[in-house]
Motif scaffolding. Structure first.
Motif, PDB file in Angstrom:
ATOM      1  N   ALA A  44      -8.239   5.550  -3.236  1.00  0.00           N
ATOM      2  CA  ALA A  44      -8.632   4.246  -2.678  1.00  0.00           C
ATOM      3  C   ALA A  44      -7.633   3.790  -1.621  1.00  0.00           C
ATOM      4  CB  ALA A  44      -8.740   3.213  -3.797  1.00  0.00           C
ATOM      5  N   ILE A  45      -6.361   4.028  -1.864  1.00  0.00           N
ATOM      6  CA  ILE A  45      -5.334   3.654  -0.883  1.00  0.00           C
ATOM      7  C   ILE A  45      -5.482   4.505   0.375  1.00  0.00           C
ATOM      8  CG2 ILE A  45      -2.850   3.642  -0.418  1.00  0.00           C
ATOM      9  CD1 ILE A  45      -2.464   3.026  -3.441  1.00  0.00           C
ATOM     10  N   GLU A  46      -5.664   5.806   0.194  1.00  0.00           N
ATOM     11  CA  GLU A  46      -5.824   6.700   1.350  1.00  0.00           C
ATOM     12  C   GLU A  46      -7.039   6.309   2.188  1.00  0.00           C
ATOM     13  OE1 GLU A  46      -3.772   8.761   2.399  1.00  0.00           O
ATOM     14  OE2 GLU A  46      -2.572   9.564   0.761  1.00  0.00           O
ATOM     15  N   LEU A  47      -8.140   5.955   1.524  1.00  0.00           N
ATOM     16  CA  LEU A  47      -9.337   5.544   2.255  1.00  0.00           C
ATOM     17  C   LEU A  47      -9.060   4.272   3.050  1.00  0.00           C
ATOM     18  CD1 LEU A  47     -12.344   5.776   2.916  1.00  0.00           C
ATOM     19  CD2 LEU A  47     -12.830   4.506   0.793  1.00  0.00           C
ATOM     20  N   THR A  48      -8.383   3.326   2.419  1.00  0.00           N
ATOM     21  CA  THR A  48      -8.052   2.070   3.107  1.00  0.00           C
ATOM     22  C   THR A  48      -7.201   2.333   4.354  1.00  0.00           C
ATOM     23  OG1 THR A  48      -8.122   0.872   1.004  1.00  0.00           O
ATOM     24  CG2 THR A  48      -6.943  -0.185   2.821  1.00  0.00           C
ATOM     25  N   LEU A  49      -6.175   3.155   4.216  1.00  0.00           N
ATOM     26  CA  LEU A  49      -5.309   3.456   5.345  1.00  0.00           C
ATOM     27  C   LEU A  49      -6.051   4.234   6.419  1.00  0.00           C
ATOM     28  CD1 LEU A  49      -2.046   4.353   3.402  1.00  0.00           C
ATOM     29  CD2 LEU A  49      -2.494   2.270   4.708  1.00  0.00           C
ATOM     30  N   GLN A  50      -6.940   5.127   5.997  1.00  0.00           N
ATOM     31  CA  GLN A  50      -7.720   5.910   6.964  1.00  0.00           C
ATOM     32  C   GLN A  50      -8.648   5.006   7.768  1.00  0.00           C
ATOM     33  OE1 GLN A  50     -10.036   9.052   5.208  1.00  0.00           O
ATOM     34  NE2 GLN A  50     -11.324   9.302   7.009  1.00  0.00           N
ATOM     35  N   ILE A  51      -9.343   4.087   7.096  1.00  0.00           N
ATOM     36  CA  ILE A  51     -10.236   3.161   7.795  1.00  0.00           C
ATOM     37  C   ILE A  51      -9.439   2.315   8.769  1.00  0.00           C
ATOM     38  CG2 ILE A  51     -11.749   1.175   7.503  1.00  0.00           C
ATOM     39  CD1 ILE A  51     -12.592   2.367   4.798  1.00  0.00           C
ATOM     40  N   SER A  52      -8.261   1.879   8.332  1.00  0.00           N
ATOM     41  CA  SER A  52      -7.423   1.045   9.197  1.00  0.00           C
ATOM     42  C   SER A  52      -7.005   1.807  10.437  1.00  0.00           C
ATOM     43  CB  SER A  52      -6.184   0.581   8.418  1.00  0.00           C
ATOM     44  OG  SER A  52      -5.342  -0.184   9.253  1.00  0.00           O
ATOM     45  N   ARG A  53      -6.600   3.081  10.270  1.00  0.00           N
ATOM     46  CA  ARG A  53      -6.191   3.879  11.438  1.00  0.00           C
ATOM     47  C   ARG A  53      -7.363   4.116  12.380  1.00  0.00           C
ATOM     48  NH1 ARG A  53      -3.259   6.769   7.379  1.00  0.00           N
ATOM     49  NH2 ARG A  53      -4.988   8.261   7.199  1.00  0.00           N
ATOM     50  N   THR A  54      -8.539   4.343  11.817  1.00  0.00           N
ATOM     51  CA  THR A  54      -9.725   4.639  12.634  1.00  0.00           C
ATOM     52  C   THR A  54     -10.175   3.427  13.446  1.00  0.00           C
ATOM     53  OG1 THR A  54     -10.471   6.262  11.002  1.00  0.00           O
ATOM     54  CG2 THR A  54     -12.107   5.444  12.568  1.00  0.00           C
ATOM     55  N   SER A  55     -10.044   2.243  12.844  1.00  0.00           N
ATOM     56  CA  SER A  55     -10.553   1.038  13.502  1.00  0.00           C
ATOM     57  C   SER A  55      -9.551   0.408  14.454  1.00  0.00           C
ATOM     58  CB  SER A  55     -10.957   0.007  12.463  1.00  0.00           C
ATOM     59  OG  SER A  55      -9.870  -0.325  11.612  1.00  0.00           O
ATOM     60  N   LEU A  64      -4.037  -4.654  -5.228  1.00  0.00           N
ATOM     61  CA  LEU A  64      -4.679  -4.113  -4.034  1.00  0.00           C
ATOM     62  C   LEU A  64      -6.136  -4.536  -3.901  1.00  0.00           C
ATOM     63  CD1 LEU A  64      -3.077  -0.560  -3.988  1.00  0.00           C
ATOM     64  CD2 LEU A  64      -2.425  -2.581  -2.672  1.00  0.00           C
ATOM     65  N   VAL A  65      -6.572  -5.506  -4.678  1.00  0.00           N
ATOM     66  CA  VAL A  65      -7.886  -6.130  -4.503  1.00  0.00           C
ATOM     67  C   VAL A  65      -7.858  -6.930  -3.207  1.00  0.00           C
ATOM     68  CG1 VAL A  65      -9.350  -7.983  -5.440  1.00  0.00           C
ATOM     69  CG2 VAL A  65      -8.450  -6.206  -6.972  1.00  0.00           C
ATOM     70  N   PRO A  66      -8.896  -6.866  -2.358  1.00  0.00           N
ATOM     71  CA  PRO A  66     -10.231  -6.288  -2.575  1.00  0.00           C
ATOM     72  C   PRO A  66     -10.408  -4.860  -2.065  1.00  0.00           C
ATOM     73  CG  PRO A  66     -10.277  -7.626  -0.614  1.00  0.00           C
ATOM     74  CD  PRO A  66      -8.876  -7.733  -1.153  1.00  0.00           C
ATOM     75  N   ALA A  67      -9.321  -4.227  -1.567  1.00  0.00           N
ATOM     76  CA  ALA A  67      -9.483  -2.855  -1.082  1.00  0.00           C
ATOM     77  C   ALA A  67      -9.845  -1.910  -2.226  1.00  0.00           C
ATOM     78  CB  ALA A  67      -8.198  -2.393  -0.396  1.00  0.00           C
ATOM     79  N   VAL A  68      -9.330  -2.191  -3.410  1.00  0.00           N
ATOM     80  CA  VAL A  68      -9.671  -1.418  -4.602  1.00  0.00           C
ATOM     81  C   VAL A  68     -10.885  -2.061  -5.262  1.00  0.00           C
ATOM     82  CG1 VAL A  68      -8.888  -0.806  -6.934  1.00  0.00           C
ATOM     83  CG2 VAL A  68      -7.344  -0.544  -4.980  1.00  0.00           C
ATOM     84  N   SER A  69     -11.841  -1.270  -5.657  1.00  0.00           N
ATOM     85  CA  SER A  69     -13.076  -1.806  -6.238  1.00  0.00           C
ATOM     86  C   SER A  69     -12.839  -2.395  -7.622  1.00  0.00           C
ATOM     87  CB  SER A  69     -14.132  -0.711  -6.345  1.00  0.00           C
ATOM     88  OG  SER A  69     -13.803   0.191  -7.402  1.00  0.00           O
ATOM     89  N   LEU A  87       0.828  -1.205   0.000  1.00  0.00           N
ATOM     90  CA  LEU A  87       0.000   0.000   0.000  1.00  0.00           C
ATOM     91  C   LEU A  87       0.866   1.260   0.000  1.00  0.00           C
ATOM     92  CD1 LEU A  87      -2.712  -1.123   2.558  1.00  0.00           C
ATOM     93  CD2 LEU A  87      -3.230  -0.260   0.270  1.00  0.00           C
ATOM     94  N   ARG A  88       1.858   1.285   0.848  1.00  0.00           N
ATOM     95  CA  ARG A  88       2.685   2.487   0.969  1.00  0.00           C
ATOM     96  C   ARG A  88       3.607   2.667  -0.237  1.00  0.00           C
ATOM     97  NH1 ARG A  88       1.318   0.947   6.048  1.00  0.00           N
ATOM     98  NH2 ARG A  88       0.677   2.638   7.429  1.00  0.00           N
ATOM     99  N   PHE A  89       4.146   1.573  -0.757  1.00  0.00           N
ATOM    100  CA  PHE A  89       4.990   1.690  -1.952  1.00  0.00           C
ATOM    101  C   PHE A  89       4.186   2.191  -3.138  1.00  0.00           C
ATOM    102  CE2 PHE A  89       6.192  -0.241  -6.010  1.00  0.00           C
ATOM    103  CZ  PHE A  89       7.434   0.368  -6.202  1.00  0.00           C
ATOM    104  N   VAL A  90       3.025   1.600  -3.356  1.00  0.00           N
ATOM    105  CA  VAL A  90       2.213   1.989  -4.508  1.00  0.00           C
ATOM    106  C   VAL A  90       1.763   3.438  -4.366  1.00  0.00           C
ATOM    107  CG1 VAL A  90       0.093   1.534  -5.796  1.00  0.00           C
ATOM    108  CG2 VAL A  90       1.486  -0.373  -4.992  1.00  0.00           C
ATOM    109  N   ARG A  91       1.357   3.848  -3.162  1.00  0.00           N
ATOM    110  CA  ARG A  91       0.959   5.245  -2.956  1.00  0.00           C
ATOM    111  C   ARG A  91       2.112   6.183  -3.291  1.00  0.00           C
ATOM    112  NH1 ARG A  91      -0.700   7.327   2.949  1.00  0.00           N
ATOM    113  NH2 ARG A  91       1.423   6.574   3.321  1.00  0.00           N
ATOM    114  N   GLU A  92       3.297   5.892  -2.805  1.00  0.00           N
ATOM    115  CA  GLU A  92       4.445   6.763  -3.083  1.00  0.00           C
ATOM    116  C   GLU A  92       4.755   6.811  -4.576  1.00  0.00           C
ATOM    117  OE1 GLU A  92       9.183   7.347  -2.009  1.00  0.00           O
ATOM    118  OE2 GLU A  92       8.186   5.458  -1.492  1.00  0.00           O
TER     119      GLU A  92
END
Length: 290
Positions: free
Chosen positions: A278-289, A207-212, A98-103
């Protein structure tokens, strides 16, 4: 998402994938190869059956878990009658990706696009090769071996993409003005590169299934369209298959190639932004939960 809606979305996705993969699957059953269309199913590691599975993406849950196929799939979790992506488990397993692809995507998007390579990477892959050693041996070189070599030698080769450069012949590699490596990938990729555009499909399916699935298929279709230009501009003569060459050895061909490359860059930048979201949303949900 209600059950009627996710059932409708699933059926539409399966129909879309079937239309995109049926010709490849028929050829595979008959043991026939296609030098252009097979690429997306052989170079990339996502199988048609995997592509056909519909995923809503992180942050979207489906009502009717007992009837949803996702209930038995990896990285999904059930909460009473609702099933959705288990973002915590996915992030724990794929955090480095996730972090490599985002960068990579953010840095690529932030660079100016370059449109002066003219698809010479495919020419460099056959430079000074014996005809029996070229990748698509069933298809002749449009200008012959000597003519192909002359095109490479009369142009500046400026490939910035490692996964194209690594297939250059030993004689062609020193002619490239850059020396891409896996380690320098985030420092060199730029949004005008056809292979960087095609690889959006790779990053999406990794990044499936986090990416639609909708985004994955949009990236697939961009990669398919880019692959067509890539091979039309390649040194092979594929007119028998209906691919008219883009003659990049001429001024007219260069202009045609660059114009198509610019259009693909625009499409790619839009998909790149959606993937980053999509990556940012995934990381945000992970941090929140957590």
């Amino acid at each position: 998402m209600s059950e009627p809606e996710w059932r409708e979305r699933t059926a539409a996705h399966e129909e879309r994938v079937d239309a995109a993969t049926s010709a490849h699957l028929a050829r595979r059953r008959d043991h026939r190869k296609h030098p252009v269309e097979d690429f997306l199913f052989t170079y990339y590691s996502f199988k048609p059956a995997q592509l056909r599975r519909w995923h809503p993406g992180a942050g979207t849950s489906l009502v009717g878990a007992a009837r949803a196929p996702q209930v038995d799939w990896r990285f999904y979790e059930v909460d009473r009658d609702v099933v959705g992506v288990d973002v915590e488990a996915f992030t724990a397993a794929r955090s480095d990706t996730l972090r490599f692809v985002r960068e990579l995507l953010v840095r690529t998007a932030g660079r100016p696009a370059r449109f002066g390579c003219f698809g010479l990477h495919e020419w460099a892959m056959v430079y000074r090769l014996d005809p029996t050693d070229v990748r698509h041996t069933g298809w002749p070189l449009r200008l012959g071996g000597a003519g192909t070599d002359a095109v490479v030698e009369s142009h500046q080769v400026a490939c910035s993409h490692f996964d194209a450069y690594r297939f250059f012949t030993p004689e062609a590699a020193p002619l490239n003005v850059l020396t891409p490596t896996r380690e320098s990938q985030t420092a060199l990729e730029q949004p005008g590169c056809l292979h960087a555009g095609m690889d959006l499909y790779k990053w999406a399916h990794k990044l499936v299934p986090a990416v639609s699935s909708d985004l994955v298929m949009d990236c697939f279709e961009l990669a398919r369209d880019i692959r067509t230009l890539d091979m039309r501009a390649a040194p092979y003569d594929l007119r028998e298959l209906g691919y008219e060459p883009v003659r990049i050895e001429t001024a007219e061909g260069k202009a045609e190639y660059a114009a198509a490359q610019r259009a693909f860059s625009v499409r790619g930048q839009a998909l790149r932004a959606r993937l980053v979201d999509a990556i940012e949303l995934t990381l945000q949900i992970s941090r929140t939960s957590s």
